[in-house]
Design a protein around this motif. Sequence first.
Motif, PDB file in Angstrom:
ATOM      1  N   LEU A  59      15.377   4.062  30.475  1.00 23.45           N
ATOM      2  CA  LEU A  59      15.419   2.715  31.040  1.00 23.45           C
ATOM      3  C   LEU A  59      15.997   2.740  32.450  1.00 23.45           C
ATOM      4  CD1 LEU A  59      14.814  -0.250  30.688  1.00 23.45           C
ATOM      5  CD2 LEU A  59      17.089  -0.549  29.718  1.00 23.45           C
ATOM      6  N   ALA A  95      13.841  11.049  16.424  1.00 14.17           N
ATOM      7  CA  ALA A  95      15.197  10.599  16.792  1.00 14.17           C
ATOM      8  C   ALA A  95      15.679   9.637  15.708  1.00 14.17           C
ATOM      9  CB  ALA A  95      15.185   9.908  18.143  1.00 14.17           C
ATOM     10  N   ALA A 100       7.638  -8.062  27.367  1.00 14.44           N
ATOM     11  CA  ALA A 100       8.982  -8.639  27.476  1.00 14.44           C
ATOM     12  C   ALA A 100      10.007  -7.719  26.826  1.00 14.44           C
ATOM     13  CB  ALA A 100       9.006 -10.037  26.862  1.00 14.44           C
ATOM     14  N   GLY A 101       9.829  -6.408  27.043  1.00 12.52           N
ATOM     15  CA  GLY A 101      10.873  -5.448  26.695  1.00 12.52           C
ATOM     16  C   GLY A 101      11.876  -5.400  27.848  1.00 12.52           C
ATOM     17  N   ALA A 102      12.783  -4.430  27.813  1.00 11.90           N
ATOM     18  CA  ALA A 102      13.826  -4.387  28.846  1.00 11.90           C
ATOM     19  C   ALA A 102      13.223  -4.212  30.240  1.00 11.90           C
ATOM     20  CB  ALA A 102      14.800  -3.256  28.542  1.00 11.90           C
ATOM     21  N   GLY A 131       4.071 -14.340  23.340  1.00  8.59           N
ATOM     22  CA  GLY A 131       2.684 -14.050  22.948  1.00  8.59           C
ATOM     23  C   GLY A 131       2.234 -12.718  23.488  1.00  8.59           C
ATOM     24  N   MET A 132       1.037 -12.334  23.121  1.00  9.99           N
ATOM     25  CA  MET A 132       0.497 -11.040  23.553  1.00  9.99           C
ATOM     26  C   MET A 132      -0.761 -11.271  24.381  1.00  9.99           C
ATOM     27  SD  MET A 132       2.501  -8.791  22.184  1.00  9.99           S
ATOM     28  CE  MET A 132       1.866  -7.209  21.674  1.00  9.99           C
ATOM     29  N   ALA A 155       3.278  -8.154  32.121  1.00 11.37           N
ATOM     30  CA  ALA A 155       2.883  -7.995  30.715  1.00 11.37           C
ATOM     31  C   ALA A 155       3.960  -7.206  30.005  1.00 11.37           C
ATOM     32  CB  ALA A 155       1.553  -7.248  30.641  1.00 11.37           C
ATOM     33  N   ASP A 166       3.935  -3.141  29.489  1.00 16.01           N
ATOM     34  CA  ASP A 166       3.548  -3.342  28.090  1.00 16.01           C
ATOM     35  C   ASP A 166       3.639  -2.054  27.280  1.00 16.01           C
ATOM     36  OD1 ASP A 166       1.453  -2.517  29.700  1.00 16.01           O
ATOM     37  OD2 ASP A 166      -0.089  -3.654  28.659  1.00 16.01           O
ATOM     38  N   ARG A 195      19.657   1.084  18.039  1.00 12.56           N
ATOM     39  CA  ARG A 195      19.495   1.737  19.351  1.00 12.56           C
ATOM     40  C   ARG A 195      20.352   1.072  20.413  1.00 12.56           C
ATOM     41  NH1 ARG A 195      13.241   2.634  20.687  1.00 12.56           N
ATOM     42  NH2 ARG A 195      13.943   2.380  22.819  1.00 12.56           N
ATOM     43  N   THR A 196      20.840   1.881  21.318  1.00 11.83           N
ATOM     44  CA  THR A 196      21.584   1.353  22.466  1.00 11.83           C
ATOM     45  C   THR A 196      21.000   1.967  23.733  1.00 11.83           C
ATOM     46  OG1 THR A 196      23.212   3.157  22.527  1.00 11.83           O
ATOM     47  CG2 THR A 196      23.714   1.294  21.090  1.00 11.83           C
ATOM     48  N   VAL A 197      21.362   1.410  24.880  1.00 12.14           N
ATOM     49  CA  VAL A 197      21.006   2.064  26.143  1.00 12.14           C
ATOM     50  C   VAL A 197      22.255   2.225  26.987  1.00 12.14           C
ATOM     51  CG1 VAL A 197      18.551   1.669  26.612  1.00 12.14           C
ATOM     52  CG2 VAL A 197      20.172  -0.162  27.026  1.00 12.14           C
ATOM     53  N   ALA A 198      22.401   3.423  27.533  1.00 10.02           N
ATOM     54  CA  ALA A 198      23.471   3.674  28.494  1.00 10.02           C
ATOM     55  C   ALA A 198      22.887   3.384  29.870  1.00 10.02           C
ATOM     56  CB  ALA A 198      23.919   5.125  28.401  1.00 10.02           C
ATOM     57  N   GLY A 222      10.104  -5.035  31.320  1.00  7.08           N
ATOM     58  CA  GLY A 222       9.341  -6.214  31.727  1.00  7.08           C
ATOM     59  C   GLY A 222      10.250  -7.375  32.108  1.00  7.08           C
ATOM     60  N   HIS A 257       6.392 -10.558  23.453  1.00  3.00           N
ATOM     61  CA  HIS A 257       7.176 -10.985  22.304  1.00  3.00           C
ATOM     62  C   HIS A 257       8.604 -10.466  22.497  1.00  3.00           C
ATOM     63  CE1 HIS A 257       8.602 -11.759  18.369  1.00  3.00           C
ATOM     64  NE2 HIS A 257       8.731 -10.468  18.077  1.00  3.00           N
TER      65      HIS A 257
HETATM   66  C1  LIG Z   1      16.476   6.561  20.571  1.00  4.32           C
HETATM   67  C2  LIG Z   1      16.354   6.140  22.007  1.00  4.32           C
HETATM   68  C3  LIG Z   1      17.487   6.034  22.797  1.00  4.32           C
HETATM   69  C4  LIG Z   1      17.383   5.687  24.150  1.00  4.32           C
HETATM   70  N1  LIG Z   1      18.515   5.626  24.919  1.00  4.32           N
HETATM   71  C5  LIG Z   1      18.394   5.316  26.231  1.00  4.32           C
HETATM   72  C6  LIG Z   1      19.544   5.237  27.068  1.00  4.32           C
HETATM   73  O1  LIG Z   1      20.687   5.436  26.612  1.00  4.32           O
HETATM   74  N2  LIG Z   1      19.384   4.951  28.392  1.00  4.32           N
HETATM   75  C7  LIG Z   1      18.142   4.733  28.927  1.00  4.32           C
HETATM   76  O2  LIG Z   1      18.032   4.486  30.133  1.00  4.32           O
HETATM   77  N3  LIG Z   1      17.039   4.781  28.159  1.00  4.32           N
HETATM   78  C8  LIG Z   1      17.132   5.063  26.834  1.00  4.32           C
HETATM   79  N4  LIG Z   1      16.025   5.093  26.051  1.00  4.32           N
HETATM   80  C9  LIG Z   1      14.736   4.745  26.636  1.00  4.32           C
HETATM   81  C10 LIG Z   1      14.565   3.228  26.688  1.00  4.32           C
HETATM   82  O3  LIG Z   1      14.919   2.645  25.457  1.00  4.32           O
HETATM   83  C11 LIG Z   1      13.138   2.905  27.028  1.00  4.32           C
HETATM   84  O4  LIG Z   1      12.816   3.536  28.242  1.00  4.32           O
HETATM   85  C12 LIG Z   1      12.956   1.417  27.203  1.00  4.32           C
HETATM   86  O5  LIG Z   1      13.315   0.730  26.059  1.00  4.32           O
HETATM   87  C13 LIG Z   1      11.518   1.146  27.515  1.00  4.32           C
HETATM   88  O6  LIG Z   1      11.391  -0.195  27.783  1.00  4.32           O
HETATM   89  P1  LIG Z   1       9.965  -0.804  28.128  1.00  4.32           P
HETATM   90  O7  LIG Z   1      10.216  -2.246  28.359  1.00  4.32           O
HETATM   91  O8  LIG Z   1       9.281   0.004  29.154  1.00  4.32           O
HETATM   92  O9  LIG Z   1       9.095  -0.570  26.806  1.00  4.32           O
HETATM   93  P2  LIG Z   1       9.165  -1.350  25.401  1.00  4.32           P
HETATM   94  O10 LIG Z   1      10.564  -1.561  24.976  1.00  4.32           O
HETATM   95  O11 LIG Z   1       8.258  -0.607  24.478  1.00  4.32           O
HETATM   96  O12 LIG Z   1       8.553  -2.742  25.732  1.00  4.32           O
HETATM   97  C14 LIG Z   1       7.178  -2.959  25.891  1.00  4.32           C
HETATM   98  C15 LIG Z   1       6.913  -4.368  25.465  1.00  4.32           C
HETATM   99  O13 LIG Z   1       5.546  -4.697  25.762  1.00  4.32           O
HETATM  100  C16 LIG Z   1       5.059  -5.462  24.695  1.00  4.32           C
HETATM  101  N5  LIG Z   1       3.585  -5.429  24.717  1.00  4.32           N
HETATM  102  C17 LIG Z   1       2.761  -4.432  24.308  1.00  4.32           C
HETATM  103  N6  LIG Z   1       1.487  -4.807  24.475  1.00  4.32           N
HETATM  104  C18 LIG Z   1       1.512  -6.075  24.991  1.00  4.32           C
HETATM  105  C19 LIG Z   1       0.504  -7.008  25.330  1.00  4.32           C
HETATM  106  N7  LIG Z   1      -0.808  -6.732  25.199  1.00  4.32           N
HETATM  107  N8  LIG Z   1       0.893  -8.225  25.818  1.00  4.32           N
HETATM  108  C20 LIG Z   1       2.194  -8.527  25.967  1.00  4.32           C
HETATM  109  N9  LIG Z   1       3.200  -7.678  25.629  1.00  4.32           N
HETATM  110  C21 LIG Z   1       2.842  -6.466  25.146  1.00  4.32           C
HETATM  111  C22 LIG Z   1       5.682  -4.866  23.453  1.00  4.32           C
HETATM  112  O14 LIG Z   1       5.660  -5.769  22.389  1.00  4.32           O
HETATM  113  C23 LIG Z   1       7.096  -4.576  23.974  1.00  4.32           C
HETATM  114  O15 LIG Z   1       7.946  -5.678  23.769  1.00  4.32           O
HETATM  115  C24 LIG Z   1      16.112   5.444  24.713  1.00  4.32           C
HETATM  116  C25 LIG Z   1      14.957   5.539  23.906  1.00  4.32           C
HETATM  117  C26 LIG Z   1      15.074   5.898  22.579  1.00  4.32           C
HETATM  118  C27 LIG Z   1      13.817   6.030  21.731  1.00  4.32           C
END
Ligand SMILES: Cc1cc2nc3c(=O)[nH]c(=O)nc-3n(C[C@H](O)[C@H](O)[C@H](O)COP(=O)(O)OP(=O)(O)OC[C@H]3O[C@@H](n4cnc5c(N)ncnc54)[C@H](O)[C@@H]3O)c2cc1C
Length: 423
Positions: free
Chosen positions: A307, A188, A17-19, A134-135, A15, A165, A48-51, A21, A40
């Motif tokens: 990340l 931030a 499709a962020g980085a 989709g969600m 669940a 998610d 924003r970038t990620v290192a 997932g 989605h």
């Molecule tokens: C300013 C900033 C700078 C950063 N810089 C770094 C860095 O340099 N290096 C690093 O390692 N980390 C960094 N991070 C942290 C990193 O960006 C996050 O840890 C990472 O983006 C999280 O990814 P994620 O996929 O867990 O969450 P998210 O990116 O939030 O993805 C979650 C996904 O789940 C989806 N979702 C939610 N509910 C549902 C549902 N019911 N059904 C289907 N999909 C759903 C959402 O739409 C979303 O696409 C930074 C964070 C910030 C705020």
Amino acid sequence: MSVPIAETQADILVAGAGAAGLSAALALAQAGFFTVCVGHVDTRPNGRTVALFEASLRFYKALGVWPYFRGKTAPLAKITMLDATNARLPVPSLTFAASEIGLAAFGENVENNVLIEGLADIASASPNLLLREGMIGDIHFESDSVHASLADGSRISARLAVAADGRKSLLRTKAGIGTRTWTYPQIAFTALLAHAKPHRNISTEFHTRSGPCTLVPLRPAGGKPNRSSLVWLMSASDAEQRRALPQSALEQEIEDQIDSLLGKIEIDGPCGFFPMAGMSTNRLCGHRVALVGEAAHIFPPLAAQGLNLSLRDAAALVEVLEDARATGDDIGAAQTLKPYESSRRSDIFLRTNGVDILNRSLLTDFFPVDFLRGAGLLAFSAIGPLRRALMREGVLPHGALPRLMQEPAGNRLTRSSRALARP
Ligand SMILES: Cc1cc2nc3c(=O)[nH]c(=O)nc-3n(C[C@H](O)[C@H](O)[C@H](O)COP(=O)(O)OP(=O)(O)OC[C@H]3O[C@@H](n4cnc5c(N)ncnc54)[C@H](O)[C@@H]3O)c2cc1C
């Protein structure tokens, strides 16, 4: 007469499709689990970038996805920390060089949207993996399977659901996994910058009383040879004021804050404002569910850990599930997922609390805290083995790395690995 809705059957449902997932889904599919990833795919630029550090690069290289990003990232050869808190005690500046631990770079910096777009493109073309836009609207955990329904009425069943998610995770809530949440008095502010002077692959952190203001090198793009990303933690009132500024005035504020280090600044694309919060969960798994990424842990973006930590979740989970399959165990059973919980707890605890302490130590001007921060930085600056241990911990955390992050056999005796292994 109602028409029965077909249910897609998978080994694993991811669940989100962020980085986190997309990365988990790619790794699970490559490990031979038929995986459906639902979410989605958001590729809008948000400043924003990620290192991504060494262990994360190894993970992406092991999955074969890294060549896609060649030419789209910038290396981080050095990290400099400069004190801008006006502490009564002079706090030394500190520079970490990747060469000290035998690496050409600590990692690579990439725009978030470029990373997501690349991972989604690769996922769409991957065998064993279905990326569904989709969600998830609802999910039920049953004794031998999990059943999700999407907003469009379609259904997916699987033996295990991976909750990627994000911070408001529906799956975590539905699985009854509790959280502890807290906030920081910070926003931030993020932006991509084009600037007059080169960054020389150095990331610079200005430690201010409202948190770090960090510049991270970016690759040239759009005819602009010198680019960096900015993550500037500030109070909510300062963020509100700056959000209202015309672009030229905001650029001047950035230039003043970073002492014109990079010469004339131009904001290159949309900016972002993100409230800072923290969260930890009381469990990482439950019956037929495992949490990864921000569904499992949240902390402010200090030292670029979020990340990188999430990718270690994904790599560790794949390993536990591969082992379970090899012994014929049920991949969704709570008992099977126990090693995932135990292998991830200390890494997550260490990062969440380390970032919390570092962040809070900047926010206070209480003399003993300033003293300890200054003494710590002095020790890191003067004591080589301590400095190298800290650098190694940042890019290749202690303890057993998941198989997908271990150095490929052919590289094991290189100079860099020997230096990494040395205290
Ligand atoms: C300013 C900033 C700078 C950063 N810089 C770094 C860095 O340099 N290096 C690093 O390692 N980390 C960094 N991070 C942290 C990193 O960006 C996050 O840890 C990472 O983006 C999280 O990814 P994620 O996929 O867990 O969450 P998210 O990116 O939030 O993805 C979650 C996904 O789940 C989806 N979702 C939610 N509910 C549902 C549902 N019911 N059904 C289907 N999909 C759903 C959402 O739409 C979303 O696409 C930074 C964070 C910030 C705020």
